[in-house]
Design a protein around this motif. Structure first.
Motif, PDB file in Angstrom:
ATOM      1  N   ASP A  47       0.836  -1.208   0.000  1.00  0.00           N
ATOM      2  CA  ASP A  47       0.000   0.000   0.000  1.00  0.00           C
ATOM      3  C   ASP A  47       0.869   1.254   0.000  1.00  0.00           C
ATOM      4  O   ASP A  47       0.618   2.202  -0.749  1.00  0.00           O
ATOM      5  N   GLU A  50       2.534   1.770  -3.331  1.00  0.00           N
ATOM      6  CA  GLU A  50       1.581   2.225  -4.348  1.00  0.00           C
ATOM      7  C   GLU A  50       1.261   3.711  -4.158  1.00  0.00           C
ATOM      8  O   GLU A  50       1.188   4.457  -5.139  1.00  0.00           O
ATOM      9  N   LYS A  51       1.102   4.144  -2.917  1.00  0.00           N
ATOM     10  CA  LYS A  51       0.831   5.562  -2.652  1.00  0.00           C
ATOM     11  C   LYS A  51       1.989   6.442  -3.118  1.00  0.00           C
ATOM     12  O   LYS A  51       1.789   7.576  -3.532  1.00  0.00           O
ATOM     13  N   ILE A  55       4.876   1.293  -7.261  1.00  0.00           N
ATOM     14  CA  ILE A  55       4.272   0.102  -7.846  1.00  0.00           C
ATOM     15  C   ILE A  55       2.863   0.454  -8.287  1.00  0.00           C
ATOM     16  O   ILE A  55       2.294   1.456  -7.857  1.00  0.00           O
ATOM     17  N   THR A  56       2.315  -0.379  -9.145  1.00  0.00           N
ATOM     18  CA  THR A  56       0.888  -0.354  -9.436  1.00  0.00           C
ATOM     19  C   THR A  56       0.356  -1.734  -9.110  1.00  0.00           C
ATOM     20  O   THR A  56       1.101  -2.723  -9.158  1.00  0.00           O
ATOM     21  N   THR A  57      -0.913  -1.806  -8.750  1.00  0.00           N
ATOM     22  CA  THR A  57      -1.529  -3.102  -8.507  1.00  0.00           C
ATOM     23  C   THR A  57      -2.824  -3.179  -9.288  1.00  0.00           C
ATOM     24  O   THR A  57      -3.428  -2.160  -9.635  1.00  0.00           O
ATOM     25  N   VAL A  74       1.098  -7.245  -8.653  1.00  0.00           N
ATOM     26  CA  VAL A  74       1.987  -6.112  -8.408  1.00  0.00           C
ATOM     27  C   VAL A  74       2.915  -5.903  -9.596  1.00  0.00           C
ATOM     28  O   VAL A  74       3.483  -6.861 -10.112  1.00  0.00           O
ATOM     29  N   THR A  77       6.896   0.166 -11.027  1.00  0.00           N
ATOM     30  CA  THR A  77       6.899   1.257 -11.998  1.00  0.00           C
ATOM     31  C   THR A  77       8.337   1.690 -12.299  1.00  0.00           C
ATOM     32  O   THR A  77       9.288   1.262 -11.639  1.00  0.00           O
TER      33      THR A  77
END
Length: 105
Positions: A47, A50-51, A55-57, A74, A77
């Motif tokens: 989390d 990603e914030k 990464i992107t999920t 996952v 990036t």
């Protein structure tokens, strides 16, 4: 962007797993490296990454092995790769010439 050890490990493992990167596979790999972490710790770390845009999920297809639930897939990036390389370079540079490195040879 500065990251910590755990974030680096999550990025490195996710990158090495490629298309197979999701929470349970990341946890399994970390455990194999002798770095066991709870599912909650891994999800919290993902989390946070990603914030930060590292990464992107996305939700994968539901699987029978998970009782019909989808996996949280996952992907690292470009910014995540850059942050991991910067962390690795910092640790490598800081480790050059330290006393214990000389004693290991």
């Amino acid at each position: 962007m500065a990251i910590g050890e755990f974030e680096y490990l999550l990025l490195a493992v996710a990158s090495s797993l490629g298309e197979d990167a999701y929470g349970a596979s990341i946890r399994k790999r970390l455990m194999a490296y002798g770095y066991p972490r709870s599912v909650g710790a891994i999800q919290t770390g993902l989390d946070r990454l990603e914030k930060k845009g590292l990464i992107t999920t996305r939700l994968g297809e539901p699987t029978a092995e998970r009782g019909g639930r989808a996996k949280r897939m996952v992907q690292v990036t470009t910014a995540g790769t850059k942050a991991a390389v910067e962390f690795y370079d910092m640790i490598h540079t800081a480790s050059c010439g330290v006393q214990w490195m000389e004693n290991m040879r």
